[in-house]
Each structure stands twice: as C-alpha cells, then as structure tokens.
Write a protein that holds these residues in place. Sequence first.
Motif, PDB file in Angstrom:
ATOM      1  N   THR A  24      42.315  -5.159 -43.401  1.00  0.00           N
ATOM      2  CA  THR A  24      42.018  -3.806 -42.692  1.00  0.00           C
ATOM      3  C   THR A  24      40.784  -4.177 -41.872  1.00  0.00           C
ATOM      4  N   LEU A  25      40.779  -4.455 -40.619  1.00  0.00           N
ATOM      5  CA  LEU A  25      39.606  -4.618 -39.698  1.00  0.00           C
ATOM      6  C   LEU A  25      38.727  -3.555 -39.562  1.00  0.00           C
ATOM      7  N   LYS A  26      37.282  -3.872 -39.010  1.00  0.00           N
ATOM      8  CA  LYS A  26      36.235  -2.653 -38.713  1.00  0.00           C
ATOM      9  C   LYS A  26      37.223  -1.698 -37.537  1.00  0.00           C
ATOM     10  N   SER A  27      37.880  -2.260 -36.689  1.00  0.00           N
ATOM     11  CA  SER A  27      38.596  -1.594 -35.636  1.00  0.00           C
ATOM     12  C   SER A  27      39.886  -0.775 -36.264  1.00  0.00           C
ATOM     13  N   TYR A  33      44.802 -12.557 -41.326  1.00  0.00           N
ATOM     14  CA  TYR A  33      43.897 -13.300 -41.595  1.00  0.00           C
ATOM     15  C   TYR A  33      42.452 -12.587 -41.417  1.00  0.00           C
ATOM     16  N   PHE A  34      41.517 -13.148 -42.144  1.00  0.00           N
ATOM     17  CA  PHE A  34      40.054 -12.539 -42.191  1.00  0.00           C
ATOM     18  C   PHE A  34      38.992 -13.744 -42.070  1.00  0.00           C
ATOM     19  N   PHE A  35      38.078 -13.855 -41.395  1.00  0.00           N
ATOM     20  CA  PHE A  35      36.905 -14.799 -41.451  1.00  0.00           C
ATOM     21  C   PHE A  35      35.595 -14.157 -41.922  1.00  0.00           C
ATOM     22  N   ASN A  36      35.276 -14.539 -43.184  1.00  0.00           N
ATOM     23  CA  ASN A  36      34.118 -13.987 -43.727  1.00  0.00           C
ATOM     24  C   ASN A  36      33.067 -15.080 -43.806  1.00  0.00           C
ATOM     25  N   ASP A 124      26.088 -15.184 -34.077  1.00  0.00           N
ATOM     26  CA  ASP A 124      26.870 -14.241 -35.141  1.00  0.00           C
ATOM     27  C   ASP A 124      27.992 -14.994 -35.788  1.00  0.00           C
ATOM     28  N   ASP A 125      28.820 -14.197 -36.694  1.00  0.00           N
ATOM     29  CA  ASP A 125      30.112 -14.912 -37.013  1.00  0.00           C
ATOM     30  C   ASP A 125      31.525 -14.599 -35.996  1.00  0.00           C
ATOM     31  N   VAL A 126      31.666 -13.264 -36.119  1.00  0.00           N
ATOM     32  CA  VAL A 126      32.916 -13.037 -35.218  1.00  0.00           C
ATOM     33  C   VAL A 126      32.796 -11.688 -34.416  1.00  0.00           C
ATOM     34  N   ILE A 127      33.337 -11.858 -33.258  1.00  0.00           N
ATOM     35  CA  ILE A 127      33.424 -10.432 -32.515  1.00  0.00           C
ATOM     36  C   ILE A 127      35.104 -10.414 -32.414  1.00  0.00           C
ATOM     37  N   THR A 128      35.227  -8.994 -32.879  1.00  0.00           N
ATOM     38  CA  THR A 128      36.490  -8.414 -32.687  1.00  0.00           C
ATOM     39  C   THR A 128      36.766  -7.657 -31.608  1.00  0.00           C
ATOM     40  N   ALA A 129      36.101  -6.248 -31.553  1.00  0.00           N
ATOM     41  CA  ALA A 129      35.969  -5.432 -30.686  1.00  0.00           C
ATOM     42  C   ALA A 129      34.755  -5.333 -29.969  1.00  0.00           C
ATOM     43  N   GLY A 130      33.811  -6.094 -30.316  1.00  0.00           N
ATOM     44  CA  GLY A 130      32.418  -6.185 -29.895  1.00  0.00           C
ATOM     45  C   GLY A 130      31.300  -4.994 -29.921  1.00  0.00           C
ATOM     46  N   THR A 131      31.658  -4.287 -31.226  1.00  0.00           N
ATOM     47  CA  THR A 131      30.804  -3.245 -31.541  1.00  0.00           C
ATOM     48  C   THR A 131      29.464  -3.622 -31.980  1.00  0.00           C
ATOM     49  N   ALA A 132      29.521  -4.796 -32.988  1.00  0.00           N
ATOM     50  CA  ALA A 132      28.329  -5.014 -33.556  1.00  0.00           C
ATOM     51  C   ALA A 132      27.601  -5.703 -32.426  1.00  0.00           C
ATOM     52  N   VAL A 133      28.056  -6.797 -31.590  1.00  0.00           N
ATOM     53  CA  VAL A 133      27.048  -7.413 -30.555  1.00  0.00           C
ATOM     54  C   VAL A 133      26.383  -6.496 -29.752  1.00  0.00           C
ATOM     55  N   ASN A 155      36.356 -16.760 -32.215  1.00  0.00           N
ATOM     56  CA  ASN A 155      36.896 -15.863 -31.201  1.00  0.00           C
ATOM     57  C   ASN A 155      38.236 -15.438 -31.562  1.00  0.00           C
ATOM     58  N   ARG A 156      38.585 -14.058 -32.155  1.00  0.00           N
ATOM     59  CA  ARG A 156      39.829 -13.663 -32.423  1.00  0.00           C
ATOM     60  C   ARG A 156      40.499 -13.428 -31.328  1.00  0.00           C
ATOM     61  N   GLN A 157      40.100 -13.487 -30.065  1.00  0.00           N
ATOM     62  CA  GLN A 157      40.927 -13.400 -28.973  1.00  0.00           C
ATOM     63  C   GLN A 157      41.751 -12.052 -28.911  1.00  0.00           C
TER      64      GLN A 157
HETATM   65  P1  OMP Z   1      33.344  -5.832 -33.996  1.00  0.00           P
HETATM   66  O1  OMP Z   1      32.105  -5.251 -33.903  1.00  0.00           O
HETATM   67  O2  OMP Z   1      34.706  -4.950 -33.748  1.00  0.00           O
HETATM   68  O3  OMP Z   1      33.214  -6.909 -32.998  1.00  0.00           O
HETATM   69  O4  OMP Z   1      33.752  -6.756 -34.995  1.00  0.00           O
HETATM   70  C1  OMP Z   1      32.895  -7.676 -35.781  1.00  0.00           C
HETATM   71  C2  OMP Z   1      32.651  -7.506 -37.287  1.00  0.00           C
HETATM   72  O5  OMP Z   1      33.857  -7.481 -37.901  1.00  0.00           O
HETATM   73  C3  OMP Z   1      31.925  -8.467 -37.910  1.00  0.00           C
HETATM   74  O6  OMP Z   1      30.617  -8.664 -37.774  1.00  0.00           O
HETATM   75  C4  OMP Z   1      32.474  -8.310 -39.476  1.00  0.00           C
HETATM   76  O7  OMP Z   1      31.674  -7.390 -40.032  1.00  0.00           O
HETATM   77  C5  OMP Z   1      33.894  -7.624 -39.280  1.00  0.00           C
HETATM   78  N1  OMP Z   1      34.811  -8.930 -39.202  1.00  0.00           N
HETATM   79  C6  OMP Z   1      34.760 -10.082 -39.704  1.00  0.00           C
HETATM   80  O8  OMP Z   1      33.611 -10.474 -40.436  1.00  0.00           O
HETATM   81  N2  OMP Z   1      35.792 -11.065 -39.895  1.00  0.00           N
HETATM   82  C7  OMP Z   1      36.808 -10.874 -39.009  1.00  0.00           C
HETATM   83  O9  OMP Z   1      37.760 -11.690 -39.011  1.00  0.00           O
HETATM   84  C8  OMP Z   1      37.158  -9.462 -38.539  1.00  0.00           C
HETATM   85  C9  OMP Z   1      35.992  -8.530 -38.744  1.00  0.00           C
HETATM   86  C10 OMP Z   1      36.634  -7.259 -38.170  1.00  0.00           C
HETATM   87  O10 OMP Z   1      36.432  -6.217 -39.038  1.00  0.00           O
HETATM   88  O11 OMP Z   1      36.914  -7.410 -37.066  1.00  0.00           O
END
Ligand code: OMP
Length: 215
Positions: A24-27, A33-36, A124-133, A155-157
């Motif tokens: 389950t993603l932050k979104s 799949y997940f990238f940690n 940073d590590d990942v952008i999914t929805a862009g909240t963190a950035v 880039n999870r595209q």
């Molecule tokens: P957004 O803030 O939605 O862009 O999601 C980015 C954050 O989601 C990352 O900084 C992580 O905390 C977390 N995340 C991962 O680390 N890896 C993933 O593959 C997916 C996520 C995620 O929850 O979307």
Amino acid sequence: MLEYQKAFIKLAIDQQVLTFGQFTLKSGRQSPYFFNAGRFQTGAALAKLGRCYAEAIVRSGVAIDMIFGPAYKGIPLAATTAIALSDHHQKDMPYCFNRKEAKDHGEGGILVGAPLTGRVAIIDDVITAGTAVREVMTIVNQAGATPAAVLIGLNRQERGQGELSAIQEVEREFNIPVISIVNLNDIIDYLKTETEGQEQLIAQVQAYRQEYGVE
Ligand code: OMP
C-alpha cells in the motif's frame, strides 16, 4: 537501457531494495512492487548507489552548484553522491541536508553542511504522487537557493494529482527537470530480458502501469 541503469536495477533487486508483492503506497494505491532505498545497507551497496546517482546527474548535463539531501533518507544519498562525483567525475560538490526538527543550541537551525545557495540538485529516492518533493522545494526556496533539478533513483511513471505524471507536474510547477536513474519501463524491460519465469509478475506490473501509469 545503459549499463549503469542495468547495474542499478540488479543492485536494487540483490539488496531487496526493489521487491515484489503487495504494497500500500502513501497515495493509497496498491502496488505490486516497492522501492525502499533504506535497504541499501552496506558500504559497498551505498558506494555503487552513489556512482549511479552521480552518473545520472552528469549525463543530464544540468548545471548545479550543490546537492541537497532531504531528511532522513536523502541524507546518505546526498553524501554518497557527493563522494562519487569527487572520486569518479572530478567534481568536488558541496552538499547539505536538513534536520526534521530545528536545534536551539550548538550550531542551531535546521540545515547542516555547506550553505544552501546557488543551483541545487535535490536528491531523493522515489517520486510517486510528488508530495514529499514539494515539501523540499519550500526548504530550498526559503533558504534563497534555486532548485535546479530533482534527482531520484526510480521514476514510478504514475499519474499525480491530475492526468499528468507526478513528475511532469513537478517539472511544470517548479520549471526544473526531474532526473531519474531508472523508470518503471526500465524495470519491466529488465524483468523481461534479464530474468526467467517471471511472466506472472511482469503481467501484474504491467496491469498496475495500465491503471495508474502515464507515458
Ligand atoms: P510521494 O510523496 O507520493 O511522491 O511518494 C514518495 C514517497 O513514497 C517516498 O519518499 C517513500 O516514502 C514512499 N514510497 C517509496 O519509498 N517507494 C515506493 O516504491 C513507493 C512509495 C510510495 O509510497 O509511493
């Protein structure tokens, strides 16, 4: 796919940074799949990772004056990238990072390392929805520095808040490029060409891409 990109995916799978299952993603999205990035846990893995980030930023051709690593996960990423830029690209790049909570004694403040000025690559590590950035942009702007690029591992595209990808939204909103070492298409290519017997997994990842993805 370039050699360093292939090496990056191999490293991520070997270190269980990139894992497959049900997440389950932050979104709130359910992802196969997940990238940690927190699982790059040894000196050797971190050194290789830094070389990949350094190569991605150098290949992009974007001019930067320094690297910023947002707390917490961005901190070792910024450090290892700065080391790799020095060791492998003859670029002695200043770097800094933030604390999550301001310190009111000693050196004080929330920023540690080189002064946050000039053209900054946020790593940073990942952008999914862009909240963190978006939160990080605020820190860089408040310091009076100029965000010049966001550098990420994967880039999870995926779609962001609208029909564009989260990354396209960030690129438009802040008028800067988002540079990634690899994207989801690269991972799908890798699974197809470098692994065997993963047809079911590939189908799941492609179905996810179909539902949430953008070109
Ligand atoms: P957004 O803030 O939605 O862009 O999601 C980015 C954050 O989601 C990352 O900084 C992580 O905390 C977390 N995340 C991962 O680390 N890896 C993933 O593959 C997916 C996520 C995620 O929850 O979307």
